[in-house]
Design an enzyme around this catalytic site. Structure first.
Site, PDB file in Angstrom:
ATOM      1  CB  CYS A 113      -0.941   0.009   1.196  1.00  0.00           C
ATOM      2  SG  CYS A 113      -2.112  -1.354   1.144  1.00  0.00           S
ATOM      3  CG  HIS A 250      -3.263   3.760   2.035  1.00  0.00           C
ATOM      4  ND1 HIS A 250      -3.598   3.363   0.762  1.00  0.00           N
ATOM      5  CD2 HIS A 250      -3.344   2.644   2.816  1.00  0.00           C
ATOM      6  CE1 HIS A 250      -3.857   2.064   0.768  1.00  0.00           C
ATOM      7  NE2 HIS A 250      -3.712   1.604   2.004  1.00  0.00           N
ATOM      8  CG  ASN A 280      -6.522  -0.698   1.052  1.00  0.00           C
ATOM      9  OD1 ASN A 280      -5.803  -0.267   0.150  1.00  0.00           O
ATOM     10  ND2 ASN A 280      -6.043  -1.112   2.211  1.00  0.00           N
TER      11      ASN A 280
HETATM   12  O1  UT7 Z   1      -3.729  -0.887   3.493  1.00  0.00           O
HETATM   13  C1  UT7 Z   1      -2.961  -1.530   4.453  1.00  0.00           C
HETATM   14  C2  UT7 Z   1      -3.353  -1.129   5.743  1.00  0.00           C
HETATM   15  N1  UT7 Z   1      -4.525  -1.829   6.193  1.00  0.00           N
HETATM   16  C3  UT7 Z   1      -5.276  -1.262   7.084  1.00  0.00           C
HETATM   17  O2  UT7 Z   1      -5.051  -0.148   7.415  1.00  0.00           O
HETATM   18  C4  UT7 Z   1      -6.390  -2.056   7.731  1.00  0.00           C
HETATM   19  C5  UT7 Z   1      -6.383  -1.774   9.204  1.00  0.00           C
HETATM   20  N2  UT7 Z   1      -7.412  -2.418   9.949  1.00  0.00           N
HETATM   21  C6  UT7 Z   1      -8.730  -2.086   9.833  1.00  0.00           C
HETATM   22  O3  UT7 Z   1      -9.087  -1.285   9.004  1.00  0.00           O
HETATM   23  C7  UT7 Z   1      -9.702  -2.699  10.812  1.00  0.00           C
HETATM   24  O4  UT7 Z   1      -8.999  -3.389  11.806  1.00  0.00           O
HETATM   25  C8  UT7 Z   1     -10.730  -3.648  10.150  1.00  0.00           C
HETATM   26  C9  UT7 Z   1     -11.719  -2.846   9.305  1.00  0.00           C
HETATM   27  C10 UT7 Z   1      -9.992  -4.652   9.305  1.00  0.00           C
HETATM   28  C11 UT7 Z   1     -11.525  -4.411  11.207  1.00  0.00           C
HETATM   29  O5  UT7 Z   1     -12.146  -3.509  12.115  1.00  0.00           O
HETATM   30  P1  UT7 Z   1     -12.047  -3.786  13.692  1.00  0.00           P
HETATM   31  O6  UT7 Z   1     -12.880  -2.764  14.334  1.00  0.00           O
HETATM   32  O7  UT7 Z   1     -10.583  -3.816  14.029  1.00  0.00           O
HETATM   33  O8  UT7 Z   1     -12.744  -5.186  13.837  1.00  0.00           O
HETATM   34  P2  UT7 Z   1     -12.121  -6.573  14.341  1.00  0.00           P
HETATM   35  O9  UT7 Z   1     -11.201  -7.149  13.337  1.00  0.00           O
HETATM   36  O10 UT7 Z   1     -11.620  -6.400  15.722  1.00  0.00           O
HETATM   37  O11 UT7 Z   1     -13.436  -7.474  14.392  1.00  0.00           O
HETATM   38  C12 UT7 Z   1     -14.542  -7.163  15.259  1.00  0.00           C
HETATM   39  C13 UT7 Z   1     -15.632  -8.195  15.061  1.00  0.00           C
HETATM   40  C14 UT7 Z   1     -15.127  -9.615  15.157  1.00  0.00           C
HETATM   41  O12 UT7 Z   1     -16.146 -10.369  15.796  1.00  0.00           O
HETATM   42  P3  UT7 Z   1     -16.030 -10.754  17.346  1.00  0.00           P
HETATM   43  O13 UT7 Z   1     -14.748 -11.528  17.468  1.00  0.00           O
HETATM   44  O14 UT7 Z   1     -15.970  -9.428  18.067  1.00  0.00           O
HETATM   45  O15 UT7 Z   1     -17.258 -11.527  17.597  1.00  0.00           O
HETATM   46  C15 UT7 Z   1     -15.020 -10.077  13.723  1.00  0.00           C
HETATM   47  O16 UT7 Z   1     -15.191 -11.463  13.570  1.00  0.00           O
HETATM   48  O17 UT7 Z   1     -16.180  -8.060  13.731  1.00  0.00           O
HETATM   49  C16 UT7 Z   1     -16.176  -9.343  13.086  1.00  0.00           C
HETATM   50  N3  UT7 Z   1     -15.990  -9.120  11.643  1.00  0.00           N
HETATM   51  C17 UT7 Z   1     -17.011  -8.901  10.805  1.00  0.00           C
HETATM   52  N4  UT7 Z   1     -18.337  -8.829  10.997  1.00  0.00           N
HETATM   53  C18 UT7 Z   1     -19.106  -8.589   9.927  1.00  0.00           C
HETATM   54  C19 UT7 Z   1     -14.819  -9.067  10.943  1.00  0.00           C
HETATM   55  N5  UT7 Z   1     -15.078  -8.835   9.649  1.00  0.00           N
HETATM   56  C20 UT7 Z   1     -16.419  -8.716   9.546  1.00  0.00           C
HETATM   57  C21 UT7 Z   1     -17.281  -8.453   8.462  1.00  0.00           C
HETATM   58  N6  UT7 Z   1     -18.605  -8.395   8.700  1.00  0.00           N
HETATM   59  N7  UT7 Z   1     -16.817  -8.251   7.203  1.00  0.00           N
END
Ligand code: UT7
Length: 323
Positions: A113, A250, A280
């Site tokens: 990225c 980004h 992204n």
């Molecule tokens: O370009 C390179 C750089 N990349 C980035 O900058 C990405 C950085 N990270 C992020 O943008 C965020 O961490 C995400 C958008 C990927 C995820 O957001 P989050 O608030 O950190 O969520 P999480 O991964 O902690 O997941 C929270 C919950 C989980 O469920 P439990 O364990 O709390 O029951 C996941 O299983 O959300 C669940 N989950 C989803 N639910 C519905 C994860 N993906 C999804 C989904 N739909 N697509």
């Protein structure tokens, strides 16, 4: 002193748009979750037989047309991608052939990225040391091809696209009032390799593999690193964030973009956002966002822009530009 001015920009997005609701028909997710956690509403996905080189060529064609230049005027192509058409040769050489360019040099840069900032820095350095008078710098990706479409934690976040800029050598006075690229900062920290990677490759599994990410950890690093790299880059030019006309971040997550803007004390109307429409697009995200704001007239001549990105590696960096 020699500066690289950015003469023009161009971009290309595949025709097919996939909405969050369409994804929710196939995997356990919802428009509400995706919008709340990332700000993404839709993404573009390349058609079968549409490759990274095709997207890159279209973006480059548009940038050349806007600059009133022909492929024959270009000395160098630096293409940032993590999704090349093939392991080798460099996708940049395919773009070179597609454009009908039969001289100069073309190669790829891989910083995921952060790739566009890395590529811009390489091309700018080559112009400054006299190795090229003009350059096409392209960010192009088909991340849809390396997504595990059963992994809801990653597949909803990425999209395909390409953006390009034309650089040209120009004389400057060596002050921050010069038009062109004023400063770059590049960083990497390979200890965090496992936070965002592809689980394949020619030397390991022999397969292309799929993207894997520890999203929450990447998020923390992004918020910490991006605001500091912006301040560091502006400091090189003796300027501060308050001097910026536009922050072009980004486009990974609206929450990261908002947090970075807040840390820098920038109002939201100075920050360019396309993550809702493009998702992204990795190395393509910055030139796509830049081109969107140039095309709709927000970015004007002599304005001060800061492009920043962070990605797998981890890598991160920024470029300060007077448009
Ligand atoms: O370009 C390179 C750089 N990349 C980035 O900058 C990405 C950085 N990270 C992020 O943008 C965020 O961490 C995400 C958008 C990927 C995820 O957001 P989050 O608030 O950190 O969520 P999480 O991964 O902690 O997941 C929270 C919950 C989980 O469920 P439990 O364990 O709390 O029951 C996941 O299983 O959300 C669940 N989950 C989803 N639910 C519905 C994860 N993906 C999804 C989904 N739909 N697509």
């Amino acid at each position: 002193m020699i500066r690289s001015t950015i003469e023009s920009s161009g971009s290309y997005l595949p025709e097919r748009i996939v909405t969050n609701d369409e994804l929710a028909l196939k995997i356990d997710t919802s428009d509400e979750w995706i919008v709340q956690r990332s700000g993404i509403r839709q993404r573009h996905v390349a058609a079968d037989g549409e490759f990274t080189s095709h997207l890159a060529t279209r973006a480059a064609d548009r940038a050349l047309a806007r600059a009133g230049m022909a492929a024959a005027d270009i000395d160098l192509i630096v293409l940032a991608t993590a999704t090349p058409d093939q392991t080798f040769p460099a996708t940049a050489t395919k773009v070179q052939a597609n454009l009908g360019m039969t001289r100069g040099a073309a190669f790829d840069v891989q910083a995921v990225c952060s790739g566009f900032v890395y590529a811009l820095s390489v091309a700018d350095s080559m112009i400054k040391c006299g190795m090229a008078g003009t350059a096409l710098v392209i960010g192009a990706e088909t991340f849809s091809r390396i997504l595990d479409w059963n992994d809801r934690g990653t597949c909803v976040l990425f999209g395909d696209g390409a953006g390009a800029v034309v650089l040209k050598a120009a004389q400057g006075n060596g002050t921050s009032a010069d038009r062109g690229i004023l400063a770059h900062t590049l960083h990497s920290d390979g200890r965090h390799h496992d936070l965002l990677y592809v689980d394949g490759g020619p030397s390991t599994t022999g397969t292309a593999g799929f993207l894997r990410m520890q999203g929450r950890e990447v998020f923390k690093h992004a918020v910490a690193n991006l605001a500091s790299v912006v301040a560091e880059t502006m400091g090189q030019a003796g300027l501060g964030p308050e001097n910026l006309d536009w922050l072009i971040p980004h486009q990974a997550n609206q929450r990261i973009i908002d947090a970075t803007g807040r840390k820098l004390g920038l109002s939201a109307d100075k920050v360019v956002g396309t993550v809702d429409r493009h998702a992204n697009t990795s190395a393509a995200s910055l030139p796509l966002a830049l081109d969107a704001a140039v095309s709709d007239g927000r970015i004007r001549r002599d304005q001060l822009l800061l492009l920043e990105a962070m990605g797998g590696g981890l890598t991160w960096g920024a470029s300060l530009v007077r448009w």
